[in-house]
Motif scaffolding. Structure first.
Motif, short mmCIF file in Angstrom:
data_model
loop_
_atom_site.label_atom_id
_atom_site.label_comp_id
_atom_site.label_asym_id
_atom_site.label_seq_id
_atom_site.Cartn_x
_atom_site.Cartn_y
_atom_site.Cartn_z
N PHE A 138 16.61 -0.33 29.70
CA PHE A 138 15.52 0.57 30.11
C PHE A 138 16.11 1.91 30.51
O PHE A 138 17.06 1.97 31.27
CB PHE A 138 14.74 -0.03 31.29
CG PHE A 138 13.56 0.80 31.72
CD1 PHE A 138 12.36 0.71 31.05
CD2 PHE A 138 13.67 1.68 32.77
CE1 PHE A 138 11.27 1.48 31.43
CE2 PHE A 138 12.59 2.46 33.18
CZ PHE A 138 11.38 2.36 32.50
N THR A 139 15.54 2.98 29.97
CA THR A 139 15.98 4.34 30.28
C THR A 139 14.77 5.18 30.60
O THR A 139 13.73 5.07 29.93
CB THR A 139 16.75 4.95 29.10
OG1 THR A 139 17.88 4.16 28.81
CG2 THR A 139 17.21 6.36 29.43
N SER A 140 14.90 6.03 31.60
CA SER A 140 13.82 6.96 31.94
C SER A 140 14.44 8.26 32.38
O SER A 140 15.31 8.28 33.26
CB SER A 140 12.95 6.38 33.07
OG SER A 140 11.94 7.31 33.43
N SER A 141 14.03 9.34 31.80
CA SER A 141 14.62 10.65 32.08
C SER A 141 14.43 11.03 33.54
O SER A 141 13.30 11.19 34.00
CB SER A 141 13.99 11.71 31.18
OG SER A 141 14.49 12.99 31.50
N GLN A 142 15.53 11.14 34.29
CA GLN A 142 15.56 11.61 35.68
C GLN A 142 14.85 10.68 36.65
O GLN A 142 14.63 11.03 37.80
CB GLN A 142 14.97 13.02 35.80
CG GLN A 142 15.76 14.07 35.05
CD GLN A 142 15.21 15.46 35.24
OE1 GLN A 142 14.47 15.73 36.19
NE2 GLN A 142 15.57 16.36 34.34
N GLU A 143 14.49 9.48 36.25
CA GLU A 143 13.85 8.54 37.16
C GLU A 143 14.93 7.83 37.97
O GLU A 143 15.93 7.37 37.43
CB GLU A 143 13.01 7.54 36.38
CG GLU A 143 12.11 6.69 37.27
CD GLU A 143 11.11 5.88 36.44
OE1 GLU A 143 10.52 4.95 37.01
OE2 GLU A 143 10.95 6.16 35.24
N ASN A 144 14.72 7.72 39.28
CA ASN A 144 15.72 7.15 40.19
C ASN A 144 15.59 5.63 40.20
O ASN A 144 14.98 5.05 41.09
CB ASN A 144 15.54 7.74 41.59
CG ASN A 144 16.69 7.38 42.52
OD1 ASN A 144 17.79 7.07 42.06
ND2 ASN A 144 16.43 7.43 43.81
N LEU A 145 16.21 4.99 39.22
CA LEU A 145 16.13 3.55 39.06
C LEU A 145 17.14 2.86 39.98
O LEU A 145 18.25 3.35 40.18
CB LEU A 145 16.41 3.16 37.61
CG LEU A 145 15.57 3.88 36.55
CD1 LEU A 145 16.06 3.52 35.15
CD2 LEU A 145 14.10 3.53 36.71
N ALA A 146 16.77 1.67 40.48
CA ALA A 146 17.66 0.95 41.39
C ALA A 146 17.30 -0.52 41.41
O ALA A 146 16.20 -0.93 41.03
CB ALA A 146 17.56 1.53 42.80
N HIS A 147 18.25 -1.32 41.89
CA HIS A 147 18.07 -2.74 42.21
C HIS A 147 17.50 -3.54 41.05
O HIS A 147 16.44 -4.20 41.18
CB HIS A 147 17.15 -2.87 43.43
CG HIS A 147 17.40 -4.12 44.23
ND1 HIS A 147 18.21 -4.17 45.32
CD2 HIS A 147 16.94 -5.39 44.06
CE1 HIS A 147 18.24 -5.39 45.81
NE2 HIS A 147 17.49 -6.15 45.05
N PRO A 148 18.18 -3.57 39.91
CA PRO A 148 17.66 -4.35 38.79
C PRO A 148 17.88 -5.85 38.98
O PRO A 148 18.92 -6.27 39.47
CB PRO A 148 18.47 -3.82 37.60
CG PRO A 148 19.77 -3.40 38.20
CD PRO A 148 19.44 -2.87 39.58
N VAL A 149 16.89 -6.64 38.58
CA VAL A 149 16.98 -8.09 38.58
C VAL A 149 16.41 -8.57 37.25
O VAL A 149 15.25 -8.29 36.92
CB VAL A 149 16.19 -8.72 39.76
CG1 VAL A 149 16.25 -10.23 39.68
CG2 VAL A 149 16.72 -8.23 41.08
N LEU A 150 17.22 -9.25 36.45
CA LEU A 150 16.79 -9.73 35.15
C LEU A 150 16.56 -11.23 35.20
O LEU A 150 17.46 -12.00 35.51
CB LEU A 150 17.86 -9.39 34.09
CG LEU A 150 17.51 -9.75 32.63
CD1 LEU A 150 16.25 -9.03 32.18
CD2 LEU A 150 18.68 -9.41 31.71
N ASN A 151 15.32 -11.63 34.89
CA ASN A 151 14.93 -13.03 34.89
C ASN A 151 14.33 -13.33 33.52
O ASN A 151 13.16 -13.07 33.28
CB ASN A 151 13.94 -13.29 36.02
CG ASN A 151 13.61 -14.77 36.18
OD1 ASN A 151 14.46 -15.62 35.97
ND2 ASN A 151 12.36 -15.06 36.52
N GLY A 152 15.16 -13.87 32.62
CA GLY A 152 14.70 -14.07 31.25
C GLY A 152 14.46 -12.73 30.57
O GLY A 152 15.34 -11.88 30.49
N ASP A 153 13.22 -12.51 30.07
CA ASP A 153 12.85 -11.24 29.45
C ASP A 153 12.19 -10.29 30.45
O ASP A 153 11.69 -9.23 30.07
CB ASP A 153 11.88 -11.48 28.28
CG ASP A 153 12.59 -12.03 27.06
OD1 ASP A 153 13.77 -11.67 26.87
OD2 ASP A 153 11.98 -12.84 26.34
N SER A 154 12.16 -10.67 31.73
CA SER A 154 11.50 -9.86 32.75
C SER A 154 12.55 -9.09 33.55
O SER A 154 13.39 -9.68 34.23
CB SER A 154 10.69 -10.75 33.69
OG SER A 154 9.67 -11.42 32.98
#
Length: 969
Positions: A486-502
């Motif tokens: 997942f990419t978003s221009s200048q969006e402050n992304l944090a704390h990813p958790v991957l559960n299957g396809d979610s």
């Protein structure tokens, strides 16, 4: 003008002792670090030779920001040195005038609420250089005269006592917000606590809002200052602060000069400006919150009386939730919470390296803490620690490492963490969860900064990658094969958790932080939480049917949970908002100032750590004793290895003068201290005690003193206990000439050379304190002092040992201290036991019974008991002059027993006379101190003064004494 000069001098004198060069420990890097420098038109950049690439880029960045960051304050600053620190894992930066420089700590933070999507050094360049502009803005009017008289010492005092901290930091946050793509004013969590406070209807009085409280959580001065400074720009023009500061610094030394100059520009006192600004944003935020309908979630209750946070929830096997809990009245700790709100404290943390996450698998939890190099204060580490519920103890898994954001795999057999090297190379490191051994490092060919790694169930790792101002949530296998999720221009992304396809993650793109879900199979984005203040840090239950997260409230981060059902999810395509900074961004006219950075190659040369002469202060400065005035030069090198001072001294009590010089050379493991004094002395005393008392005589003499010593201060802090140890050895030489009286005081000497050796040892171990603690709950200290004369015209010596122990009191934040000491003075008697006429009494390091004047004894024993407790946290304003934050008291009992025994014989002709006697003193005092923590004239520094009531049992006498416990510096 003459009166103005006297006023300047009188106001500066009490504070200029801050700049005295002393034998305090400076903060150094290991001597193995080699340094280089780059000179640009406006900066001198000093950096470790291994960081050449960062040095070249930063030189270009600094020159790029110089003019835009300076313009709105109407001041182009003098050339300044900027020092890069690469041996620390702490993410920080500062500007100081003592000596004048800025330091950038190059390791970026894992905290997305500080970093955003910025390059870390770019953010520091804009923010810290604005402080440089603020300081040099003071070079006008009377403030400029203070600089000419006292150097940067005087300029620093003017700056600290006129412009409040909220202005300095708020203005700098405003500039970073307007001129970078992701300053803190653009990050919703930055002002979230203030939003909570104002939305609940509370606007605290101005003094409380800018100096904080022991009772209520107050958003810090960065937050309040950002909105105050931005509001004034919006309402009164981009040059409004230029006008305020120009008027303030032209003549700063009258009460509330800063507020009065705000009134000249706006027609409002600072209190009225504060009220208007906060009413403005309160109205905006309440309207914003009224438009939000929160989706259903169950919040777990808390019984806490004071503000607290339950951070980074993780599911335990028994259904409880493990969190890191912080608060006003506790130190950081791991706590297990059930859904009824019942809590169990698991373990207290050390110096926590907060990465914005926690990881737990099965019965094992992992986190990172700061550990310190024993000798070099500018070198520290970030080590991995684990806690196993089955074993019930904390284990330090790595040593002397620079790891952050650790995460356990599903089997709890491996840990992934982010390594940041001193050369600013970033990589994912895989560790064995039992031994801490490095299993492998995953390649990072673009050297993107990496945040918040998490294992997936298929033994892959999902993490946030920051490169060129853009964050991407990325997945990698152990071979280093990456896939952008997942990419978003200048969006402050944090704390990813991957559960299957979610893929769950945090984002504040709409102006409020929430948890989002991205379905990899559908390439569709959903909003999971919809909170009025913020939802953070998602964790998924083992069966995948429930999500728990942090829900921010006016009382802090709380735990909330909700079912995960597809029917409740709403597909979204959110767009970014400009929030409060938008108008200011247009006025500053430099949005994303560093989007394009020049690539000029500057000449690089070697920088020697022995470049020790850097004169930054001159003029009159005072010692803390209050009776000696110094006028001279002070020098401290940029690397913190050497401090030098020298000049003229005048003793106001004796009305005598002299010269002095000090050197503290701290480059190598033992520090070298040298101090020299050449002074005139004066005394007056009775030559005999016979009646009538007509033998009063005075004398002047010359006294030269040289002190040369080695000392080693060590920091052993590696847990929740702060530990330090220091020891030293010194030789002291004093040459006296011109003393013509037949008698002397015991603290003065006849003509000749006096020499002594001095040895000291000190050890302190104390538990970290919460904000509301007035003393450590647990602490121990041991101090030893030994001094003995040799090859001297005097005779004497002293050995002293003093120990203290702190224990908890009867109620929270109460403290009991027991302190005892033993001392022996040498030289009281000759070898035959008779009194020694050559006795010289050295000063005692022991704490004597309060209320009594110290007396010399051959043997001295001391014991004291103190019970400290808070009385109230009133948060009272007394006009505009005093803001009283806390009242407290200390009950004490002191006992001192001194004893000198004589037993000797004297032959007079055929007679043998025996002299036997004792000088014994027992001193007992009981009393209490009542003191208050307060801020005077809204200064950010806290002061503590009080009154002491003491009963002297031996004299049957009551005394009332003023007590100054802390002057805030």
């Amino acid at each position: 003008m003459k009166k103005s000069l006297l006023l300047v001098f009188g106001l500066l004198i009490p504070f200029l002792e801050l700049a005295q060069v002393s034998t305090n420990s400076l903060q150094q890097n290991p001597p193995s670090v080699r340094w280089s420098k780059i000179n640009t038109p406006h900066f001198r950049l000093i950096f470790p030779t291994t960081n050449l690439e960062e040095g070249q880029r930063l030189a270009n960045v600094l020159e790029t920001v110089y003019e835009p960051v300076s313009s709105s304050l109407g001041k182009n600053p003098r050339k300044i040195s900027v020092l890069l620190q690469n041996q620390t894992t702490v993410s920080n930066g500062f500007v100081t005038l003592l000596p004048r420089r800025s330091e950038f700590f190059v390791t970026p933070p894992q905290d997305p609420n500080l970093l955003g999507t910025n390059n870390w050094l770019d953010l520091l360049a804009v923010h810290e250089f604005r402080h440089v502009v603020q300081n040099d803005k003071a070079l006008t009017g009377i403030s400029k005269l203070a600089y000419y008289l006292f150097g940067n010492n005087g300029l620093g005092v003017v700056s600290s006592l006129t412009a409040p901290n909220w202005f300095k930091e708020g203005d700098a946050v405003g500039i970073e917000t307007a001129m970078t793509q992701s300053g803190r004013g653009r990050i919703p969590s930055f002002d979230m606590a203030l939003r909570a406070q104002l939305a609940s209807g509370k606007i605290y009085p101005y003094a409380k809002a800018v100096t904080e409280s022991y009772k209520d959580f107050i958003p810090n001065h960065y937050v309040s200052g950002y909105f105050l400074t931005t509001y004034l720009k919006k309402k009164y023009g981009n040059d409004a602060w230029d006008k305020v500061l120009t008027g303030t610094y032209r003549f700063p030394f009258y009460p509330f000069s800063f507020s009065n100059n705000i009134k000249k520009v706006t027609g409002l006192r600072v209190e009225d400006l504060y009220k208007n600004a906060f009413l403005d944003i309160q109205k905006e935020w309440i309207e914003e919150q009224n438009k939000i309908t929160e989706n259903p979630a169950t919040q777990i209750s808390s019984k806490d009386k004071y503000f607290s946070n339950y951070l980074y929830p993780q599911y335990l096997p028994d259904g409880r939730i493990l969190v890191v809990k912080t608060g006003l009245d506790i130190i950081s700790q791991l706590v297990a919470v059930d859904k009824n709100g019942e809590e169990e404290k698991i373990a207290e943390l050390g110096i926590w390296n907060d990465a914005g996450m926690l990881s737990l698998q099965g019965t094992k939890v992992v986190w990172a803490e700061i550990a310190y190099d024993a000798r070099w204060a500018r070198k520290d580490y970030s080590v991995i620690k684990t806690y196993d519920f089955n074993e019930g103890k904390i284990k330090t898994l790595t040593h002397k490492t620079k790891y952050a954001a650790p995460s356990l795999n599903t089997e709890a057999s491996k840990i992934v963490c982010v390594e940041s090297t001193p050369e600013q190379k970033y990589s994912l490191v895989i560790l064995d969860a039992q031994s801490g051994q490095v299993l492998q490092k995953i390649p990072n060919p673009t050297n993107a900064f990496l945040l918040h790694p998490r294992w997936t169930k298929s033994d892959e790792i999902v993490f946030v990658k920051l490169k060129d101002g853009q964050k991407t949530i990325t997945k990698t296998d152990l071979s280093g094969k990456e896939l952008a999720l997942f990419t978003s221009s200048q969006e402050n992304l944090a704390h990813p958790v991957l559960n299957g396809d979610s893929l769950f993650f945090n984002s504040g793109v709409t102006g409020i932080d929430n948890v989002y879900l991205y379905r990899l199979d559908k390439q569709t984005r959903y909003q999971v939480t919809n909170r009025k203040l913020g939802g953070f840090n998602p964790a998924i239950s083992k069966d995948g049917k429930e999500l728990i997260f942090n829900n921010f409230t006016k009382n802090g981060h709380r735990l909330a949970y909700m079912p995960l059902q597809d029917s409740d999810l709403k597909e979204v395509n959110p767009s970014a908002t400009t929030r409060y900074f938008g108008e200011m961004m247009l006025k500053e006219a430099h949005q994303n100032l560093l989007k394009q950075v020049p690539n000029h190659s500057y000449e690089v040369s070697k920088y020697s750590k022995f470049n020790i002469f850097n004169i930054y202060s001159w003029g009159a400065i005072t010692t803390s004793s209050g009776n000696t005035l110094y006028a001279g030069l002070s020098s401290q090198d940029m690397l913190g290895t050497t401090a030098i001072s020298g000049g003229y001294t005048y003793n106001m009590n004796e009305q005598t003068s002299g010269t002095y010089a000090n050197l503290s050379f701290q480059t190598f493991y033992p520090m070298l201290d040298v101090s020299w004094r050449n002074t005139q002395r004066k005394t007056t005393l009775y030559l005999d005690n016979a009646q009538p008392l007509d033998s009063l005589a005075s004398d002047r003499w010359n006294q030269q003193e040289l002190l040369v010593g080695l000392r080693v201060p060590l920091n052993f802090t590696k847990s929740k206990y702060i530990q330090s140890l220091s020891f030293s050895a010194n030789v002291a030489m004093m040459q006296v000439s011109g003393y013509d009286l037949s008698k002397r005081y015991l603290t003065e000497s006849y003509n000749g050379l006096n020499q002594s050796m001095i040895y000291t040892f000190s050890y302190v171990r104390q538990l970290k304190q919460s904000l509301r603690d007035i003393a450590p709950k647990w602490a121990q200290s041991l101090n030893f002092y030994y001094r003995n004369a040799f090859a001297s015209v005097i005779d004497g010596g002293l050995a002293a040992l003093q120990a203290s122990i702190y224990t908890p009191g009867l109620a929270p934040h109460h403290s009991l201290r027991l302190r005892g000491g033993f001392q022996q003075q040498f030289g009281f008697k000759n070898q035959d036991g008779s009194p020694n006429s050559k006795l010289y009494a050295y000063g005692s390091p022991l704490a004597y019974a309060r209320g009594y004047s110290y007396r010399n004894y051959e043997y001295l024993n001391t014991l004291s008991v103190d019970y400290k407790m808070p009385l109230a946290t009133p948060d009272w304003n007394i006009g505009r002059w005093v803001y009283l934050k806390r009242l407290k008291t200390n009950f004490f009992a002191d006992f001192s027993h001194g004893e000198t025994n004589y037993d000797f014989t004297v032959r007079q002709g055929t007679k043998v006379l025996n002299y036997k006697g004792s000088d014994i003193g027992n001193f007992k005092s009981y009393g209490l101190d009542i003191s208050g923590d307060f801020h005077w004239m809204r200064f950010s520094q806290s002061f503590e003064v009080g009154i002491r009531f003491v009963y002297l049992q031996n004299l049957n006498q009551f005394l009332i004494q003023p007590v100054v416990l802390d002057i805030g510096f």
